[in-house]
Write a protein that holds these residues in place. Structure first.
Motif, PDB file in Angstrom:
ATOM      1  N   ILE A 170       0.325   5.690   0.829  1.00  0.00           N
ATOM      2  CA  ILE A 170      -0.857   6.721   1.274  1.00  0.00           C
ATOM      3  C   ILE A 170       0.202   7.832   1.265  1.00  0.00           C
ATOM      4  O   ILE A 170       1.143   8.317   1.721  1.00  0.00           O
ATOM      5  CB  ILE A 170      -0.746   6.432   2.831  1.00  0.00           C
ATOM      6  CG1 ILE A 170      -1.680   4.833   2.981  1.00  0.00           C
ATOM      7  CG2 ILE A 170      -1.772   7.570   3.455  1.00  0.00           C
ATOM      8  CD1 ILE A 170      -1.414   4.652   4.196  1.00  0.00           C
TER       9      ILE A 170
ATOM     10  N   THR B 220     -10.716   4.332  11.559  1.00  0.00           N
ATOM     11  CA  THR B 220      -9.990   4.954  12.860  1.00  0.00           C
ATOM     12  C   THR B 220      -9.571   3.582  13.761  1.00  0.00           C
ATOM     13  O   THR B 220      -9.063   3.790  14.617  1.00  0.00           O
ATOM     14  CB  THR B 220     -10.983   5.696  13.457  1.00  0.00           C
ATOM     15  OG1 THR B 220     -12.014   4.951  14.478  1.00  0.00           O
ATOM     16  CG2 THR B 220     -11.245   6.876  12.715  1.00  0.00           C
TER      17      THR B 220
ATOM     18  N   GLU C 176      -6.544   2.596   9.936  1.00  0.00           N
ATOM     19  CA  GLU C 176      -6.792   1.393   9.413  1.00  0.00           C
ATOM     20  C   GLU C 176      -7.222   1.525   7.885  1.00  0.00           C
ATOM     21  O   GLU C 176      -7.979   2.415   7.502  1.00  0.00           O
ATOM     22  CB  GLU C 176      -7.722   0.197   9.883  1.00  0.00           C
ATOM     23  CG  GLU C 176      -8.976   0.849  10.380  1.00  0.00           C
ATOM     24  CD  GLU C 176     -10.163   0.137  10.813  1.00  0.00           C
ATOM     25  OE1 GLU C 176      -9.999  -1.046  10.774  1.00  0.00           O
ATOM     26  OE2 GLU C 176     -10.937   0.750  11.587  1.00  0.00           O
ATOM     27  N   ILE C 177      -7.096   0.667   7.121  1.00  0.00           N
ATOM     28  CA  ILE C 177      -7.382   0.771   5.548  1.00  0.00           C
ATOM     29  C   ILE C 177      -7.837  -0.923   5.281  1.00  0.00           C
ATOM     30  O   ILE C 177      -7.432  -1.684   5.678  1.00  0.00           O
ATOM     31  CB  ILE C 177      -6.435   1.162   4.472  1.00  0.00           C
ATOM     32  CG1 ILE C 177      -5.097   0.073   4.597  1.00  0.00           C
ATOM     33  CG2 ILE C 177      -5.850   2.677   4.899  1.00  0.00           C
ATOM     34  CD1 ILE C 177      -3.996   0.750   3.589  1.00  0.00           C
TER      35      ILE C 177
ATOM     36  N   ARG D 149      -7.287  -6.203   5.089  1.00  0.00           N
ATOM     37  CA  ARG D 149      -7.269  -4.892   5.808  1.00  0.00           C
ATOM     38  C   ARG D 149      -5.909  -4.804   6.570  1.00  0.00           C
ATOM     39  O   ARG D 149      -5.032  -5.747   6.608  1.00  0.00           O
ATOM     40  CB  ARG D 149      -8.073  -5.406   7.028  1.00  0.00           C
ATOM     41  CG  ARG D 149      -8.145  -4.175   8.214  1.00  0.00           C
ATOM     42  CD  ARG D 149      -9.227  -4.737   9.316  1.00  0.00           C
ATOM     43  NE  ARG D 149      -9.178  -3.896  10.414  1.00  0.00           N
ATOM     44  CZ  ARG D 149      -8.593  -4.236  11.552  1.00  0.00           C
ATOM     45  NH1 ARG D 149      -7.879  -5.107  11.631  1.00  0.00           N
ATOM     46  NH2 ARG D 149      -8.413  -3.214  12.482  1.00  0.00           N
TER      47      ARG D 149
ATOM     48  N   TYR E  90       0.760  -1.346  -0.008  1.00  0.00           N
ATOM     49  CA  TYR E  90      -0.016   0.016  -0.015  1.00  0.00           C
ATOM     50  C   TYR E  90       0.870   1.067   0.120  1.00  0.00           C
ATOM     51  O   TYR E  90       2.129   1.286   0.506  1.00  0.00           O
ATOM     52  CB  TYR E  90      -0.983   0.027   1.119  1.00  0.00           C
ATOM     53  CG  TYR E  90      -0.269   0.124   2.447  1.00  0.00           C
ATOM     54  CD1 TYR E  90       0.090   1.388   3.299  1.00  0.00           C
ATOM     55  CD2 TYR E  90       0.013  -0.916   3.271  1.00  0.00           C
ATOM     56  CE1 TYR E  90       0.781   1.341   4.479  1.00  0.00           C
ATOM     57  CE2 TYR E  90       0.488  -1.099   4.716  1.00  0.00           C
ATOM     58  CZ  TYR E  90       0.885   0.053   5.103  1.00  0.00           C
ATOM     59  OH  TYR E  90       1.566   0.288   6.339  1.00  0.00           O
TER      60      TYR E  90
ATOM     61  N   ILE F 224      -6.549   8.400  10.296  1.00  0.00           N
ATOM     62  CA  ILE F 224      -6.776   7.352   9.894  1.00  0.00           C
ATOM     63  C   ILE F 224      -5.829   6.184  10.289  1.00  0.00           C
ATOM     64  O   ILE F 224      -4.755   6.292  10.487  1.00  0.00           O
ATOM     65  CB  ILE F 224      -6.676   7.095   8.313  1.00  0.00           C
ATOM     66  CG1 ILE F 224      -7.615   8.037   7.567  1.00  0.00           C
ATOM     67  CG2 ILE F 224      -6.641   5.847   7.639  1.00  0.00           C
ATOM     68  CD1 ILE F 224      -7.422   8.220   6.009  1.00  0.00           C
TER      69      ILE F 224
ATOM     70  N   ILE G 172      -4.956   6.756  -1.318  1.00  0.00           N
ATOM     71  CA  ILE G 172      -4.403   5.408  -0.980  1.00  0.00           C
ATOM     72  C   ILE G 172      -4.426   4.393  -2.238  1.00  0.00           C
ATOM     73  O   ILE G 172      -5.309   4.298  -2.788  1.00  0.00           O
ATOM     74  CB  ILE G 172      -5.390   4.883   0.128  1.00  0.00           C
ATOM     75  CG1 ILE G 172      -5.341   5.820   1.320  1.00  0.00           C
ATOM     76  CG2 ILE G 172      -5.173   3.488   0.525  1.00  0.00           C
ATOM     77  CD1 ILE G 172      -6.404   5.459   2.473  1.00  0.00           C
TER      78      ILE G 172
ATOM     79  N   TYR H 142     -15.396  10.189  -0.148  1.00  0.00           N
ATOM     80  CA  TYR H 142     -14.945   9.092  -0.697  1.00  0.00           C
ATOM     81  C   TYR H 142     -15.051   9.396  -2.258  1.00  0.00           C
ATOM     82  O   TYR H 142     -16.128   9.823  -2.768  1.00  0.00           O
ATOM     83  CB  TYR H 142     -16.004   7.796  -0.539  1.00  0.00           C
ATOM     84  CG  TYR H 142     -15.424   7.065   0.777  1.00  0.00           C
ATOM     85  CD1 TYR H 142     -15.048   5.899   0.867  1.00  0.00           C
ATOM     86  CD2 TYR H 142     -15.457   7.825   1.833  1.00  0.00           C
ATOM     87  CE1 TYR H 142     -14.791   5.172   1.970  1.00  0.00           C
ATOM     88  CE2 TYR H 142     -15.240   7.176   3.015  1.00  0.00           C
ATOM     89  CZ  TYR H 142     -14.743   5.849   3.221  1.00  0.00           C
ATOM     90  OH  TYR H 142     -14.605   5.048   4.373  1.00  0.00           O
TER      91      TYR H 142
ATOM     92  N   GLN I 235     -11.582   1.514   1.366  1.00  0.00           N
ATOM     93  CA  GLN I 235     -12.307   1.964   2.739  1.00  0.00           C
ATOM     94  C   GLN I 235     -11.051   2.328   3.764  1.00  0.00           C
ATOM     95  O   GLN I 235     -10.004   1.690   3.863  1.00  0.00           O
ATOM     96  CB  GLN I 235     -13.270   1.045   3.448  1.00  0.00           C
ATOM     97  CG  GLN I 235     -14.410   0.845   2.487  1.00  0.00           C
ATOM     98  CD  GLN I 235     -15.339  -0.264   3.194  1.00  0.00           C
ATOM     99  OE1 GLN I 235     -14.944  -0.963   4.153  1.00  0.00           O
ATOM    100  NE2 GLN I 235     -16.510  -0.332   2.736  1.00  0.00           N
ATOM    101  N   VAL I 236     -11.519   3.302   4.582  1.00  0.00           N
ATOM    102  CA  VAL I 236     -10.557   3.803   5.553  1.00  0.00           C
ATOM    103  C   VAL I 236     -11.268   3.893   6.896  1.00  0.00           C
ATOM    104  O   VAL I 236     -12.535   3.935   7.014  1.00  0.00           O
ATOM    105  CB  VAL I 236     -10.092   5.069   5.403  1.00  0.00           C
ATOM    106  CG1 VAL I 236      -9.138   5.173   4.116  1.00  0.00           C
ATOM    107  CG2 VAL I 236     -11.107   6.239   5.043  1.00  0.00           C
TER     108      VAL I 236
ATOM    109  N   LYS J 120     -15.114   1.868  10.641  1.00  0.00           N
ATOM    110  CA  LYS J 120     -14.935   2.690   9.056  1.00  0.00           C
ATOM    111  C   LYS J 120     -15.355   4.292   9.561  1.00  0.00           C
ATOM    112  O   LYS J 120     -16.532   4.399  10.187  1.00  0.00           O
ATOM    113  CB  LYS J 120     -16.089   2.056   8.130  1.00  0.00           C
ATOM    114  CG  LYS J 120     -15.943   2.685   6.747  1.00  0.00           C
ATOM    115  CD  LYS J 120     -16.580   1.985   5.777  1.00  0.00           C
ATOM    116  CE  LYS J 120     -18.214   2.482   5.991  1.00  0.00           C
ATOM    117  NZ  LYS J 120     -19.291   1.692   4.943  1.00  0.00           N
TER     118      LYS J 120
END
Length: 193
Positions: A13, A87, A148-149, A168, A11, A146, A184, A114, A84-85, A102
């Motif tokens: 970012i 916390t 988590e993705i 994830r 990934y 953010i 992302i 989004y 998706q993103v 989410k």
């Protein structure tokens, strides 16, 4: 075949301020391929029904996939699939089926707008990257962090759509400033060097 390696997931970012200036970039090796993804592979291998867990926690039995109606590329404003993103900070478990917390689409407090999930391709020669990318705008009035993705696919069996998380990752805290944007990218790399 000599010279072709097994794929690895990554990934990237990128965070931009309200003036469009890049203020942070981070990359990582995704350690996140979930049980849903492995079950899909086993179903294709064995010709058996796929029994994933969808993002609502249901466990449908999918006997066939209508690929013409199944996507990973979500349209702008649709936060039900695509990248998706969130916390959440709980470590990844292979049985995860949704983000822990989410961040929803929108422009109110605690929300991100989004953008469209689009395809991402890069690489030359034997090293090839194939995946998805999505941008999120912060019009909430405050900074948003953010942690988590995830990657969610919309899968259609000819009568119903199912939203299935296949990846994830918990990342180092990434703050998107008010008025800023985060982009992302999630991809698989074949023949990593």
């Amino acid at each position: 075949m000599k010279g072709v390696g097994v794929g690895t997931a990554y990934y990237e970012i990128e965070v931009y301020d309200k003036n469009g200036k890049l203020i942070e970039r981070k990359r990582g090796k995704a350690e996140s391929i979930l049980d849903n993804w492995m079950r899909l592979f086993m179903s294709i291998r064995d010709g058996s029904p796929w029994m994933p867990k969808d993002t609502d926690g249901n466990s449908p039995t999918i006997s066939s996939i209508v690929f013409a109606n199944s996507y990973g590329l979500a349209s702008a404003g649709d936060d039900s699939y695509g990248i998706q993103v969130g916390t959440g900070t709980t470590a990844v478990d292979k049985f995860d089926y949704c983000l822990e917390s989410k961040i929803p689409h929108g422009s109110s407090s605690g929300q991100l707008s989004y953008g469209e999930t689009s395809s991402y391709s890069a690489g030359t020669g034997l090293q090839v990257d194939e995946g998805m990318q999505r941008s999120f705008d912060n019009n909430s009035g405050a900074d948003i962090t953010i942690n988590e993705i995830g990657m969610v696919l919309k899968v259609n069996d000819g009568s119903s759509d199912y939203y299935i998380m296949v990846m994830r990752d918990v990342i180092s805290a990434t703050t998107v400033p008010n008025g800023g944007r985060v982009t992302i990218k999630y991809w698989f790399r074949w023949n990593p060097s």
